[in-house]
Design an enzyme around this catalytic site. Structure first.
Site, short mmCIF file in Angstrom:
data_model
loop_
_atom_site.label_atom_id
_atom_site.label_comp_id
_atom_site.label_asym_id
_atom_site.label_seq_id
_atom_site.Cartn_x
_atom_site.Cartn_y
_atom_site.Cartn_z
N ARG A 1 1.45 -1.38 0.16
CA ARG A 1 0.04 -0.31 -0.18
C ARG A 1 0.52 1.21 0.12
NH1 ARG A 1 -3.01 -3.91 -0.91
NH2 ARG A 1 -4.35 -5.06 0.42
N GLU B 1 -13.91 -13.95 8.89
CA GLU B 1 -13.58 -13.80 8.17
C GLU B 1 -13.48 -14.46 6.75
OE1 GLU B 1 -10.64 -10.32 6.82
OE2 GLU B 1 -11.05 -9.65 4.95
N LYS C 1 -17.62 -11.27 8.39
CA LYS C 1 -16.85 -10.57 7.80
C LYS C 1 -16.59 -11.03 6.78
CE LYS C 1 -13.05 -7.86 6.23
NZ LYS C 1 -12.12 -6.38 6.54
N SER D 1 -13.57 -4.72 1.30
CA SER D 1 -13.75 -4.62 0.08
C SER D 1 -13.53 -5.09 -1.07
CB SER D 1 -13.37 -2.62 0.04
OG SER D 1 -12.39 -2.75 0.22
N GLY D 2 -12.19 -5.88 -0.57
CA GLY D 2 -11.64 -6.65 -1.73
C GLY D 2 -10.65 -6.18 -2.57
N GLY D 3 -10.36 -5.46 -3.19
CA GLY D 3 -10.05 -4.76 -4.15
C GLY D 3 -11.23 -3.71 -4.84
N ARG E 1 -9.15 -0.72 1.91
CA ARG E 1 -8.30 -0.22 1.56
C ARG E 1 -9.95 1.26 0.74
NH1 ARG E 1 -6.78 -4.78 -2.44
NH2 ARG E 1 -8.52 -6.25 -0.75
C1 5MM Z 1 -6.06 -4.92 5.64
O1 5MM Z 1 -5.80 -5.73 5.25
C2 5MM Z 1 -5.98 -6.81 5.90
C3 5MM Z 1 -5.19 -7.98 6.81
O2 5MM Z 1 -4.69 -8.56 5.68
P1 5MM Z 1 -3.24 -9.10 5.11
O3 5MM Z 1 -2.74 -10.02 6.85
O4 5MM Z 1 -2.89 -9.41 3.88
O5 5MM Z 1 -1.96 -8.15 5.74
C4 5MM Z 1 -7.36 -7.60 5.63
O6 5MM Z 1 -7.94 -9.34 6.05
C5 5MM Z 1 -8.68 -7.46 5.22
O7 5MM Z 1 -9.30 -6.84 6.34
C6 5MM Z 1 -9.54 -7.36 4.66
O8 5MM Z 1 -8.77 -8.01 3.35
C7 5MM Z 1 -10.53 -6.28 4.19
O9 5MM Z 1 -9.34 -5.63 3.49
P2 5MM Z 1 -10.45 -4.72 1.63
O10 5MM Z 1 -9.01 -3.88 1.17
O11 5MM Z 1 -10.07 -5.61 0.89
O12 5MM Z 1 -11.36 -4.42 2.10
#
Ligand code: 5MM
Length: 361
Positions: free
Chosen positions: A42, A194, A236, A278-280, A314
């Protein structure tokens, strides 16, 4: 009549209250728990070096932003560094306070990611994943509770192809999530379970729905077998969308219908909230899809007996991080972040008014 299975869960009442508070009145979660590897991606994508100072400055900036953050956020998911070590340094009323105290002082509940990341499931083809982090989890969770955390988050992932998620991935990940959830509840932490069905690939929205139903139905059966208290957990979930390489884009109403179809078949009504990652997906799409779900729920409350809210990483941070990195203007970045939090809150109530503040259809 209330039936309490024995032996009783020590923290049951507190877990129920925390789970409800996390998703009360349009509140959602901020996922600020990027591991060192993910935050590197990021930060580097906006031209910032991944070092301790930049990570702290970025997280300080969000947690100390001026405005009614506690109205929009029930909780913040942190990475271990943030919960256990970092100090707030920015010029603000919180200067010098550990970030977990900044979060708490604002009336927001601090949480912690307790998984140790995904790892390949041996000899799966195409390669699927399990998630590590169960070893020593009870002791770690007790330590996080003592440090002030009241919920935890643990992510498992599923890929969608013609042959996956496989039965192995479905069963293994359900088992991992159920052990994590029961250990968290034993330590007084509300588990945010999640199970992310990834949106990468060339598949239809119908195939995504099938994959979600296969994974989530087995997951909840396994959570029940492990005696997880459904009223003291949060799901989640991923939104049900066509694969990102399918060339298809669904409307917010189609995503809302497909997602609520999946959830109404798989998630017990006792679960107080479903929060979405949000998953990208773009910020605009994530917010529009959540808003559409809540508008649908208003018309037909029985299809969604749980709160439907957000746990975006994100979609909440992306734009603000760009402003911070490109202009160096902390105040402007904080305003950008606060506005996204407000939009997410509106979407969690099905009242998103659009970027210009105009009511959306
Ligand atoms: C913020 O990212 C979280 C931790 O990810 P890593 O273990 O890969 O570093 C991740 O679990 C996040 O909470 C979810 O993917 C939701 O984040 P997004 O960006 O998809 O909303």
């Amino acid at each position: 009549a209330k039936f309490t299975p024995t032996p009783a869960l020590k923290y049951a009442d507190e877990l129920h209250a925390t789970a409800k508070a996390l998703v009360a009145d349009g509140k959602g979660l901020l996922a600020a728990d990027e591991s060192t590897g993910s935050i590197k991606k990021r930060l580097e994508s906006v031209g910032k070096e991944n070092n301790d100072d930049n990570r702290r400055e970025w997280r300080d900036l969000m947690f100390t932003a001026e405005g009614p953050l506690e109205k929009y956020l029930g909780g913040v998911i942190t990475f271990e560094d943030t919960l256990m070590k970092h100090d707030a340094q920015l010029e603000s009323q919180y200067k010098g306070s550990p970030l977990r105290d900044v979060i708490k002082k604002r009336g927001i509940i601090p949480g912690i990611k307790t998984d140790k990341g995904t790892k390949p499931l041996s000899r799966t083809q195409p390669e699927e994943t399990t998630t590590e982090g169960l070893d020593g989890l009870l002791a770690r969770s007790q330590e996080y509770y003592a440090a002030g955390a009241r919920f935890a988050k643990f992510r498992t992932t599923y890929i969608v192809t013609a042959t996956t998620p496989s039965q192995l991935a479905i069963e293994d990940n359900a088992n991992v999530q159920a052990r994590y959830a029961s250990i968290s509840q034993e330590a007084g932490l509300v588990p945010i379970v999640e199970p992310e069905v990834l949106c990468n690939g060339d598949f239809t929205i119908e195939r995504s729905a099938e994959a979600h139903i296969a994974a989530y139905s087995h997951l909840f059966r396994t959570l029940a077998l492990h005696k997880v208290d459904f009223a003291g957990m949060i799901l989640k979930a991923s939104m049900v969308v066509p694969g990102d390489k399918s060339g298809k884009v669904a409307t917010p109403e189609e995503v809302a219908q497909a997602t609520l179809h999946v959830l109404s078949k798989t998630v017990p009504p006792l679960v107080p909230g479903v929060v979405f990652l949000s998953g990208g997906l773009s910020e605009a799409d994530s917010i529009a899809y959540l808003d559409a779900m809540n508008k649908l729920k208003k018309k037909e409350p029985s299809i969604a007996p749980w709160k439907l809210s957000f746990s975006f990483g994100r979609a909440l941070q992306g734009e603000a991080m760009k402003v911070w990195a490109h202009s160096g203007d902390i105040k402007k970045a904080q305003e950008t972040f606060m506005l996204r939090a407000k939009w997410c809150y509106e979407a969690a109530l099905g009242e998103y008014k659009g970027e210009a503040g105009e009511p959306s259809k």
